[in-house]
Design an enzyme around this catalytic site. Structure first.
Site, PDB file in Angstrom:
ATOM      1  N   MET A  67       9.940   3.088   8.094  1.00  0.00           N
ATOM      2  CA  MET A  67      10.041   4.511   8.409  1.00  0.00           C
ATOM      3  C   MET A  67       8.801   4.835   9.413  1.00  0.00           C
ATOM      4  O   MET A  67       8.525   6.066   9.360  1.00  0.00           O
ATOM      5  CB  MET A  67       9.659   5.469   7.065  1.00  0.00           C
ATOM      6  CG  MET A  67      11.063   5.150   6.025  1.00  0.00           C
ATOM      7  SD  MET A  67      11.347   6.402   4.993  1.00  0.00           S
ATOM      8  CE  MET A  67       9.771   6.471   4.159  1.00  0.00           C
TER       9      MET A  67
ATOM     10  N   GLY B 184       0.492  -3.112   6.146  1.00  0.00           N
ATOM     11  CA  GLY B 184       1.595  -3.751   5.220  1.00  0.00           C
ATOM     12  C   GLY B 184       2.721  -4.061   6.118  1.00  0.00           C
ATOM     13  O   GLY B 184       3.512  -5.133   6.048  1.00  0.00           O
ATOM     14  N   HIS B 185       3.057  -3.039   6.917  1.00  0.00           N
ATOM     15  CA  HIS B 185       4.298  -3.136   7.746  1.00  0.00           C
ATOM     16  C   HIS B 185       4.390  -4.487   8.672  1.00  0.00           C
ATOM     17  O   HIS B 185       5.169  -5.285   8.809  1.00  0.00           O
ATOM     18  CB  HIS B 185       4.764  -2.013   8.676  1.00  0.00           C
ATOM     19  CG  HIS B 185       4.830  -0.642   7.809  1.00  0.00           C
ATOM     20  ND1 HIS B 185       3.948   0.186   7.863  1.00  0.00           N
ATOM     21  CD2 HIS B 185       5.845  -0.273   7.183  1.00  0.00           C
ATOM     22  CE1 HIS B 185       4.184   1.166   7.247  1.00  0.00           C
ATOM     23  NE2 HIS B 185       5.441   0.996   6.712  1.00  0.00           N
TER      24      HIS B 185
ATOM     25  N   GLY C 279       8.536  -5.396   1.204  1.00  0.00           N
ATOM     26  CA  GLY C 279       7.198  -5.347   0.732  1.00  0.00           C
ATOM     27  C   GLY C 279       7.101  -5.256  -0.762  1.00  0.00           C
ATOM     28  O   GLY C 279       8.109  -4.399  -1.186  1.00  0.00           O
TER      29      GLY C 279
ATOM     30  N   LYS D 110       5.070  -3.975  -2.458  1.00  0.00           N
ATOM     31  CA  LYS D 110       4.522  -2.653  -2.675  1.00  0.00           C
ATOM     32  C   LYS D 110       5.618  -1.674  -3.607  1.00  0.00           C
ATOM     33  O   LYS D 110       5.414  -0.938  -4.302  1.00  0.00           O
ATOM     34  CB  LYS D 110       4.055  -2.202  -1.381  1.00  0.00           C
ATOM     35  CG  LYS D 110       3.804  -0.644  -1.485  1.00  0.00           C
ATOM     36  CD  LYS D 110       2.486  -0.272  -1.955  1.00  0.00           C
ATOM     37  CE  LYS D 110       2.334   1.190  -1.927  1.00  0.00           C
ATOM     38  NZ  LYS D 110       3.134   1.870  -1.443  1.00  0.00           N
ATOM     39  N   ASP D 111       6.746  -1.783  -2.962  1.00  0.00           N
ATOM     40  CA  ASP D 111       7.750  -1.026  -3.437  1.00  0.00           C
ATOM     41  C   ASP D 111       8.958  -1.923  -4.281  1.00  0.00           C
ATOM     42  O   ASP D 111      10.028  -2.388  -3.958  1.00  0.00           O
ATOM     43  CB  ASP D 111       8.608  -0.374  -2.355  1.00  0.00           C
ATOM     44  CG  ASP D 111       7.789   0.510  -1.385  1.00  0.00           C
ATOM     45  OD1 ASP D 111       7.640   1.505  -2.033  1.00  0.00           O
ATOM     46  OD2 ASP D 111       7.309   0.067  -0.326  1.00  0.00           O
TER      47      ASP D 111
ATOM     48  N   GLN E 245      12.312  -0.960  -5.276  1.00  0.00           N
ATOM     49  CA  GLN E 245      13.213  -0.674  -3.894  1.00  0.00           C
ATOM     50  C   GLN E 245      13.859  -2.089  -3.863  1.00  0.00           C
ATOM     51  O   GLN E 245      15.049  -2.190  -3.528  1.00  0.00           O
ATOM     52  CB  GLN E 245      12.564  -0.146  -2.988  1.00  0.00           C
ATOM     53  CG  GLN E 245      13.210  -0.538  -1.639  1.00  0.00           C
ATOM     54  CD  GLN E 245      12.297   0.293  -0.542  1.00  0.00           C
ATOM     55  OE1 GLN E 245      12.452   1.541  -0.308  1.00  0.00           O
ATOM     56  NE2 GLN E 245      11.675  -0.520   0.084  1.00  0.00           N
TER      57      GLN E 245
ATOM     58  N   SER F 174      -0.553   2.496   2.474  1.00  0.00           N
ATOM     59  CA  SER F 174       0.701   3.024   2.743  1.00  0.00           C
ATOM     60  C   SER F 174       0.663   4.181   3.639  1.00  0.00           C
ATOM     61  O   SER F 174      -0.306   4.921   3.829  1.00  0.00           O
ATOM     62  CB  SER F 174       0.791   3.962   1.075  1.00  0.00           C
ATOM     63  OG  SER F 174       1.672   5.174   1.147  1.00  0.00           O
ATOM     64  N   SER F 175       1.941   4.647   4.173  1.00  0.00           N
ATOM     65  CA  SER F 175       1.736   5.646   5.154  1.00  0.00           C
ATOM     66  C   SER F 175       1.070   7.106   4.593  1.00  0.00           C
ATOM     67  O   SER F 175       0.515   7.626   5.311  1.00  0.00           O
ATOM     68  CB  SER F 175       3.173   6.041   5.846  1.00  0.00           C
ATOM     69  OG  SER F 175       3.545   4.558   6.282  1.00  0.00           O
TER      70      SER F 175
END
Ligand code: AMP
Length: 293
Positions: A30, A36-37, A147, A149-150, A153, A185-186
């Site tokens: 997003m 991370g991305h 990731g 992280k989620d 998801q 995290s964003s």
């Protein structure tokens, strides 16, 4: 790097890559990129000969009172970072390209979507699964990078890929953290200085779960209690959940004996943050655990 705004152009670029025998890797995001991305892109570059990324702030995965409108957007600098890492094309469609008027088809991954993030954010995983299936259909990647992280998801997407016989392999990458343990995290950009200091509570709670498990505790309620105790000492944090679940079903186990996730979610002021730790036996039937923070 090409920036592609339309589905038809993206499909054509991907079709051409496959016709040229490229292995296609895909990194959906997003935007508001952080390390991370970028770690997902680096891994994709190692494994694939063509790498496509996307930036799409997906309105369907935000609830009515969530942060869709104010979600951080930094297209120019994101684009530069993708160029630097050698992304071949960036798919950045406008919302009406993905959801034309009259759009009415959704993917609902039952069961796993209902708990934890799913119950705190009703409709969230329906939005995620729907957009990810659409992106997979457009890009037709061999590998798609997500990731841990989620974690929930990833589990929803893996279940969808299996249930719908998708050809894509889902690659799961480790969590990238700040030096003090806070997962990148964003949404960390929303935190004020006090909240930023308090935000390490997620990592501290996961560490408390790790020491409880290392000490031999296998009762998941006891592990949860150890995490709650950390949150109770952090007045700025309002705990949403601190749970242990089985890694494949996301159902709570009574005892931690197989691969499991320890998952935490908290509010810090207006910001909601999540984090997790993967726990698994060192060997198939071993009682000794290893921890992936
Ligand atoms: P987002 O832009 O938040 O949708 O995230 C895009 C991808 O980056 C998702 O697969 C996330 O799980 C992944 N991601 C976000 N934060 C991190 C992190 N700290 N470490 C590793 N991957 C991450």
């Amino acid at each position: 790097m090409e920036t592609i705004r339309t589905i038809s152009w993206m499909k054509e670029a991907a079709r051409q890559a496959r016709a040229d025998n490229h292995l296609v890797g895909f990194v959906p995001t997003m935007g508001a990129l952080h390390e991370g991305h970028l770690s997902l892109v680096r891994r994709a570059k190692q494994e694939c000969s063509r790498v496509y990324a996307s930036i799409f702030v997906n309105p369907k995965q935000f609830g009515p009172n969530e942060d869709f409108a104010k979600y951080p957007r930094s297209f120019e600098s994101d684009s530069t970072r993708f160029v630097e890492l050698g992304v071949d094309a960036l798919f950045a469609p406008p919302p009406e390209e993905i959801y034309p008027s009259g759009f009415s088809t959704y993917v609902n991954v039952e069961g796993i979507s209902d708990r934890l993030e799913g119950s705190s954010r009703p409709g969230h995983f329906r939005g995620v699964a729907t957009v990810v299936l659409k992106l997979f259909e457009i890009v037709q990647p061999d590998f798609a990078y997500f990731g841990r992280k989620d974690a929930q998801q990833v589990a929803v997407i893996q279940r969808m890929a299996r249930d719908l016989n998708l050809n894509v392999q889902i690659a799961v990458c480790p969590i990238v953290r700040e030096p003090d343990g806070l997962a990148l995290s964003s949404r960390n950009a929303y935190l004020g200085p006090e909240e930023r200091r308090a935000a390490t509570v997620l990592y501290r709670a996961l560490e408390a779960a790790r020491s409880e498990l290392s000490r031999g505790t296998r009762d998941s309620l006891q592990v949860q209690q150890a995490m709650r105790a950390i949150f109770e000492k952090e007045p700025l944090a309002r705990l949403d959940y601190a749970e242990v679940v089985s890694a494949d079903t996301f159902e709570p186990p009574v005892r931690v004996s197989r691969a499991s996730y320890v998952l935490v979610a908290t509010h810090l002021g207006k910001t909601r943050l999540i984090d997790n730790m993967l726990v698994e036996p060192i060997q198939a039937d071993s009682n000794e655990l290893q921890f992936h923070l």
